[in-house]
Design a protein around this motif. Sequence first.
Motif, PDB file in Angstrom:
ATOM      1  N   ARG A 278      -5.635   8.588   5.442  1.00 55.75           N
ATOM      2  CA  ARG A 278      -4.466   8.014   4.819  1.00 55.75           C
ATOM      3  C   ARG A 278      -4.617   7.219   6.436  1.00 55.75           C
ATOM      4  O   ARG A 278      -4.007   5.939   6.261  1.00 55.75           O
ATOM      5  CB  ARG A 278      -3.333   8.208   3.752  1.00 55.75           C
TER       6      ARG A 278
ATOM      7  N   LYS B 281       0.613   3.835  -1.409  1.00 55.44           N
ATOM      8  CA  LYS B 281       0.042   5.427  -1.530  1.00 55.44           C
ATOM      9  C   LYS B 281      -0.523   5.859   0.014  1.00 55.44           C
ATOM     10  O   LYS B 281      -0.894   6.810   0.079  1.00 55.44           O
ATOM     11  CB  LYS B 281      -0.875   5.236  -2.281  1.00 55.44           C
TER      12      LYS B 281
ATOM     13  N   TRP C 299      -0.512  -1.705  -4.690  1.00 54.59           N
ATOM     14  CA  TRP C 299      -2.144  -1.305  -4.487  1.00 54.59           C
ATOM     15  C   TRP C 299      -2.128   0.467  -4.817  1.00 54.59           C
ATOM     16  O   TRP C 299      -0.760   1.158  -4.106  1.00 54.59           O
ATOM     17  CB  TRP C 299      -3.533  -1.229  -3.583  1.00 54.59           C
ATOM     18  N   SER C 300      -2.836   0.888  -5.847  1.00 56.05           N
ATOM     19  CA  SER C 300      -2.824   2.731  -5.653  1.00 56.05           C
ATOM     20  C   SER C 300      -3.693   3.247  -5.110  1.00 56.05           C
ATOM     21  O   SER C 300      -3.725   4.075  -4.630  1.00 56.05           O
ATOM     22  CB  SER C 300      -2.631   3.038  -6.527  1.00 56.05           C
TER      23      SER C 300
ATOM     24  N   GLU D 243      -4.814   7.584  -2.903  1.00 58.49           N
ATOM     25  CA  GLU D 243      -3.276   8.243  -4.020  1.00 58.49           C
ATOM     26  C   GLU D 243      -4.809   9.389  -3.846  1.00 58.49           C
ATOM     27  O   GLU D 243      -4.026  10.267  -3.717  1.00 58.49           O
ATOM     28  CB  GLU D 243      -3.751   7.355  -5.340  1.00 58.49           C
TER      29      GLU D 243
ATOM     30  N   TYR E  63       1.080  -0.941   0.083  1.00 55.35           N
ATOM     31  CA  TYR E  63       0.034   0.029  -0.174  1.00 55.35           C
ATOM     32  C   TYR E  63       0.519   1.385  -0.421  1.00 55.35           C
ATOM     33  O   TYR E  63       1.168   1.622   0.852  1.00 55.35           O
ATOM     34  CB  TYR E  63      -0.714   0.190   1.112  1.00 55.35           C
TER      35      TYR E  63
ATOM     36  N   ARG F 141     -10.776  -2.801  -9.225  1.00 54.48           N
ATOM     37  CA  ARG F 141     -10.013  -4.156 -10.420  1.00 54.48           C
ATOM     38  C   ARG F 141      -9.192  -5.238  -9.899  1.00 54.48           C
ATOM     39  O   ARG F 141      -8.334  -5.490 -11.152  1.00 54.48           O
ATOM     40  CB  ARG F 141      -8.829  -2.383  -9.467  1.00 54.48           C
TER      41      ARG F 141
ATOM     42  N   THR G  14       2.653   6.841   3.238  1.00 57.69           N
ATOM     43  CA  THR G  14       3.379   8.115   2.864  1.00 57.69           C
ATOM     44  C   THR G  14       4.433   7.952   4.028  1.00 57.69           C
ATOM     45  O   THR G  14       4.510   7.302   5.144  1.00 57.69           O
ATOM     46  CB  THR G  14       2.870   8.849   2.485  1.00 57.69           C
TER      47      THR G  14
ATOM     48  N   TYR H  13     -12.479  -0.618  -3.963  1.00 58.91           N
ATOM     49  CA  TYR H  13     -10.629  -0.428  -4.621  1.00 58.91           C
ATOM     50  C   TYR H  13     -10.247  -2.000  -5.080  1.00 58.91           C
ATOM     51  O   TYR H  13     -10.407  -2.637  -6.481  1.00 58.91           O
ATOM     52  CB  TYR H  13      -9.210  -0.271  -3.702  1.00 58.91           C
TER      53      TYR H  13
END
Length: 494
Positions: free
Chosen positions: A460, A396, A449-450, A453, A394, A443, A399, A439
């Motif tokens: 987040r 994104k 995974w993004s 984002e 993960y 997909r 961070t 998500y």
Amino acid sequence: MAGWMWLRCILGPHLQRIHRSPNPSRLESSASALWSLSYYSSPLLLCYLYRKGGWGVHYIGFFQVLRGLLAEEKIFSFAYPGYIHFNLLLKLTISFVFLLSFWTEVSNPKLSKAGVSLLKPEPRLRGAADNILNSVRTLPCHIISFLIVHSFGRRMLYPGSVRLLQKAMKSLLDQGRNKLVEEFDGQRNKLVACDGNEIDTMFVDRRRDRGENGQTLVICCEGNAGFYEIGCMNTPLEGGYSVLGWNHPGFVGSTGIPFPQNEANAMDVVIQFAVHKLGFQLSDIVIYAWSIGGFTASWAVMSYPEIQSLVLDASFDDLLPLALKVMPSNWRPLVQYTVRHYINLNNAEQLLKYQGPVLLIRRTRDEIITTADTEDIMSNRGNDLLLKLLQFRYPKIMTDEGIRVVRQWLAASNHIEEMSVYSGYEVDDDWCSSVLQSYQADRDVLFPWSVGEDMTLEGRRQLALFLARKYMRNFESTHCTPLPASEFHSPWRL
């Protein structure tokens, strides 16, 4: 060769253990009938076996077994120098362990004797002249590293391979093995890996039990001084699972040396045995590892991605930081070279290749897999294993801010502190689950995974803490405390 086999039959087998019988009266009558039949038919049978070939001499041991069985009126085990589980007469009325000098052959046709593939450190790009000069310059380091690993290094890393320790623990190991056979109807087999090493295993089959867990096979990977007789195998056993335990190369009952290549070869033959001999599908197999067993466990799920799930207890991300901790600081370059070229236990690197469910169990008072001299929970290398896994899957979400809040959660040393951090960020579990499910449904992609984002910082943070709590559970204990069955859970699935 035939003469040697005859000699071994004359000199053995010898009584090793008298196992308890669940039904002595029926056993006695069955043994008596079998002995009478074998006694009077032995001249004809021996002639027949002799004409069939040299392998028939093992049946002399069969007659000795029946004779001893009648005398003792119980089930018991015998031992030659080698070991194998052998069921007499298809377990109709008598079931006992025959430890003879032959074993179960399980092979992977795709493999050569060189063994299975391992992840190797990426070589530095150099010119031809630089490579030659570098080889000459590092030759002393090569030699010293080789001597270190093949003398005290591998014994420090795997003390369970030291014969003195094995002799000291013999009585305890015998008791554990006998318990598995007598109380759990354990089946002992010796497997031959592609490198020729013989791997001692114990299988407990629960598929005929009514419990749902019995349909799942848990393959256990022990620590550096662990043996299936007294190790982590007992945890899933108490949970009602079918269980397959095995001993590292060079440990009791297994041959070889526990170097990474041999370890992976052993893990491979254990999985092949589970699938082709025991009849389990890869999707019915859970790999469970304690401590250094995380290396073979992470290799297994990397190499067999169809495996159902992985549970790592008190494991670490990489051996190098732990090796640097115990060696003199001025040995750092030598330690780095030695680990990377000879004993590169790169658990995290292998784990990132796996797409399935993972559960990490962290010991809050772990004193072994820490890089600090004290039981500092933030120096536990299980933290690094979690962070590397989450950052890969993960990116994104994980961070700088995501990493910060997860580290804050990891710093909690008990459940109350953990929940305080979690509630402080007002994590909404239902919202987090719905975001991830949405998500995945849109997909259906592999990791990484993004997701996250185009999300707010608060969102987040919530997802980072939600995922950390799903992938890792704390167990308030030290490194070597046996994990209770109540703490053994199936990994989280979205």
